[in-house]
Design a protein around this motif. Structure first.
Motif, mmCIF file in Angstrom:
data_model
loop_
_atom_site.group_PDB
_atom_site.id
_atom_site.type_symbol
_atom_site.label_atom_id
_atom_site.label_comp_id
_atom_site.label_asym_id
_atom_site.label_seq_id
_atom_site.Cartn_x
_atom_site.Cartn_y
_atom_site.Cartn_z
ATOM 1 N N LEU A 153 0.747 -1.268 0.023
ATOM 2 C CA LEU A 153 -0.068 0.250 0.011
ATOM 3 C C LEU A 153 0.709 1.446 0.196
ATOM 4 N N GLU A 154 0.386 2.348 -0.533
ATOM 5 C CA GLU A 154 1.125 3.495 -0.561
ATOM 6 C C GLU A 154 0.966 4.362 0.699
ATOM 7 N N PRO A 155 1.687 5.280 0.937
ATOM 8 C CA PRO A 155 1.923 5.863 2.169
ATOM 9 C C PRO A 155 0.524 6.537 2.673
ATOM 10 N N LEU A 156 -0.167 7.395 1.657
ATOM 11 C CA LEU A 156 -1.445 7.831 1.898
ATOM 12 C C LEU A 156 -2.547 7.042 2.173
ATOM 13 N N ALA A 157 -2.535 5.722 1.343
ATOM 14 C CA ALA A 157 -3.531 4.654 1.799
ATOM 15 C C ALA A 157 -3.395 4.283 3.195
ATOM 16 N N ILE A 158 -2.101 3.888 3.708
ATOM 17 C CA ILE A 158 -1.758 3.628 5.183
ATOM 18 C C ILE A 158 -2.556 4.616 6.110
ATOM 19 N N ALA A 159 -1.915 5.862 5.597
ATOM 20 C CA ALA A 159 -2.537 7.246 6.545
ATOM 21 C C ALA A 159 -4.054 7.191 6.711
ATOM 22 N N LYS A 160 -4.745 7.048 5.535
ATOM 23 C CA LYS A 160 -6.241 6.934 5.719
ATOM 24 C C LYS A 160 -6.653 5.733 6.425
ATOM 25 N N LEU A 161 -6.170 4.611 6.345
ATOM 26 C CA LEU A 161 -6.774 3.634 7.337
ATOM 27 C C LEU A 161 -6.228 3.726 8.740
ATOM 28 N N LEU A 162 -5.034 4.346 9.144
ATOM 29 C CA LEU A 162 -4.678 4.583 10.443
ATOM 30 C C LEU A 162 -5.522 5.735 10.793
ATOM 31 N N TYR A 163 -6.063 6.505 9.929
ATOM 32 C CA TYR A 163 -6.834 7.583 10.586
ATOM 33 C C TYR A 163 -8.201 7.153 10.983
ATOM 34 N N THR A 164 -8.629 6.016 10.472
ATOM 35 C CA THR A 164 -10.055 5.551 11.000
ATOM 36 C C THR A 164 -9.823 4.921 12.287
ATOM 37 N N VAL A 165 -8.829 4.415 12.686
ATOM 38 C CA VAL A 165 -8.607 3.767 13.995
ATOM 39 C C VAL A 165 -8.137 5.053 14.924
ATOM 40 N N THR A 166 -7.847 6.089 14.702
ATOM 41 C CA THR A 166 -7.653 7.334 15.542
ATOM 42 C C THR A 166 -8.935 7.648 15.873
ATOM 43 N N GLN A 167 -10.090 7.788 14.755
ATOM 44 C CA GLN A 167 -11.334 8.277 15.140
ATOM 45 C C GLN A 167 -11.936 7.471 16.045
ATOM 46 N N ARG A 168 -11.631 6.162 15.997
ATOM 47 C CA ARG A 168 -12.364 5.151 16.966
ATOM 48 C C ARG A 168 -11.715 5.213 18.439
ATOM 49 N N GLU A 169 -10.250 5.232 18.434
ATOM 50 C CA GLU A 169 -9.590 4.980 19.629
ATOM 51 C C GLU A 169 -9.285 6.511 20.378
ATOM 52 N N GLU A 170 -9.349 7.575 19.696
ATOM 53 C CA GLU A 170 -9.223 8.881 20.307
ATOM 54 C C GLU A 170 -7.632 8.879 21.010
ATOM 55 N N PRO A 171 -6.670 8.803 20.508
ATOM 56 C CA PRO A 171 -5.414 8.766 21.103
ATOM 57 C C PRO A 171 -5.002 10.011 21.364
ATOM 58 N N GLY A 172 -4.000 10.087 22.591
ATOM 59 C CA GLY A 172 -3.607 11.754 22.810
ATOM 60 C C GLY A 172 -2.262 11.814 22.048
ATOM 61 N N ILE A 173 -1.486 10.475 21.909
ATOM 62 C CA ILE A 173 -0.538 10.662 20.880
ATOM 63 C C ILE A 173 -0.488 9.499 19.902
ATOM 64 N N VAL A 174 0.046 9.679 18.566
ATOM 65 C CA VAL A 174 0.134 8.574 17.792
ATOM 66 C C VAL A 174 1.538 8.587 17.415
ATOM 67 N N LEU A 175 2.124 7.506 17.595
ATOM 68 C CA LEU A 175 3.569 7.360 17.317
ATOM 69 C C LEU A 175 3.800 6.525 16.306
ATOM 70 N N LEU A 176 4.872 6.891 15.295
ATOM 71 C CA LEU A 176 5.072 6.166 13.840
ATOM 72 C C LEU A 176 6.789 6.127 13.850
ATOM 73 N N GLY A 177 7.319 5.257 13.272
ATOM 74 C CA GLY A 177 8.687 5.290 13.062
ATOM 75 C C GLY A 177 8.750 6.344 11.872
ATOM 76 N N LYS A 178 9.900 7.151 11.759
ATOM 77 C CA LYS A 178 10.209 8.356 10.830
ATOM 78 C C LYS A 178 9.869 7.719 9.256
ATOM 79 N N GLN A 179 10.453 6.375 9.215
ATOM 80 C CA GLN A 179 10.233 6.018 7.672
ATOM 81 C C GLN A 179 10.483 4.475 8.010
ATOM 82 N N SER A 180 10.180 3.551 6.720
ATOM 83 C CA SER A 180 10.426 2.394 6.737
ATOM 84 C C SER A 180 11.572 2.047 5.913
ATOM 85 N N ILE A 181 12.230 0.924 6.375
ATOM 86 C CA ILE A 181 13.556 0.997 5.628
ATOM 87 C C ILE A 181 13.381 -0.023 4.315
#
Length: 249
Positions: free
Chosen positions: A92-120
């Motif tokens: 999947l491309e980064p935009l698609a992954i970001a959209k899918l992660l966004y749906t989880v943030t809407q449900r969970e409402e986290p205070g902080i979302v942590l990701l790696g700065k990039q994938s290897i």
């Protein structure tokens, strides 16, 4: 405060990547897979926030096929409380992954979302920034230090000129850099406990998100092999070869 941490399944950093014979992709059959190293650092940062009393729950989330459960179980063994897998195909491309992660943030409402700065594997360095834009939240990229103070989080980030300190209002998206921490090893007892921790699987098709690719890979090729060096007997000979043979001066 909940902390949501994204993890990606990639070829282990110690494996020498090989290109398929038809040059369509890299070879993944019978190859050791692991959590992306920067994502592992993000998991450790989330766990440290919980251990310091600044977070109440750590939720690991991944996007990909069923085999990504292996990496989520590793995050659970490190200490995450529960995990969510958004089941999709590969690449999947980064935009698609970001959209899918966004749906989880809407449900969970986290205070902080942590990701790696990039994938290897892709080295895109885009998902965290795109997720921040979708959430309409502040972002702190390339974080080398994180400190939560009330409704704010202070992030020290690495920039070309040195270090930059930013104060972000929560909720915020933070991407982890190499010097943020040293990830812990999962102990055998915790690996066994991780098997009993909740891992929810959500089919991406049920989320109503457009994840259609915008890019097409034409060809994947290995970098050219480095030629053997030569020895020169004097500075004058070195300059002559750099000028006449290498053409760099």
């Amino acid at each position: 405060m909940k902390v949501l941490v994204a993890v990606k399944r990639v070829v282990d950093a110690n494996v020498k990547v090989r290109v398929k014979a038809d040059e369509s992709d890299v070879e993944l059959s019978n190859v050791k897979m692991s959590i992306n190293p920067f994502c592992e650092i993000a998991v450790e940062a989330a766990l440290q926030l919980k251990e310091s009393g600044q977070a109440s729950e750590v939720i690991a989330v991944s996007v990909g096929p069923d085999v990504c459960q292996e990496q989520l179980r590793t995050a659970l063994a490190m200490g995450a409380d529960r995990a969510v897998l958004i089941k999709t195909g590969n690449d999947l491309e980064p935009l698609a992954i970001a959209k899918l992660l966004y749906t989880v943030t809407q449900r969970e409402e986290p205070g902080i979302v942590l990701l790696g700065k990039q994938s290897i594997d892709g080295d895109n360095n885009q998902t965290g920034q795109m997720l921040s834009a979708l959430m309409g939240s502040a972002q702190g990229t390339f974080a080398s230090q994180i400190n939560v103070v009330g409704d704010w989080v202070n992030v020290i980030r690495e920039v070309d000129g040195g270090l930059e300190t930013r104060s972000l209002r929560l909720p915020a998206v933070i991407t982890a850099d190499l010097r943020l921490n040293e990830p812990r090893y999962a102990s055998l007892p915790n690996i066994m406990k991780a098997k009993k921790k909740p891992l929810e699987v959500i089919d991406a098709s049920d989320l109503g998100v457009d994840i259609a690719p915008r890019l097409k890979v034409i060809k994947v090729s290995a970098p050219p092999e480095r030629k053997a060096g030569i020895r020169v007997n004097s500075v004058q000979e070195l300059v002559e070869k750099l000028k006449n043979e290498a053409g760099v001066i």
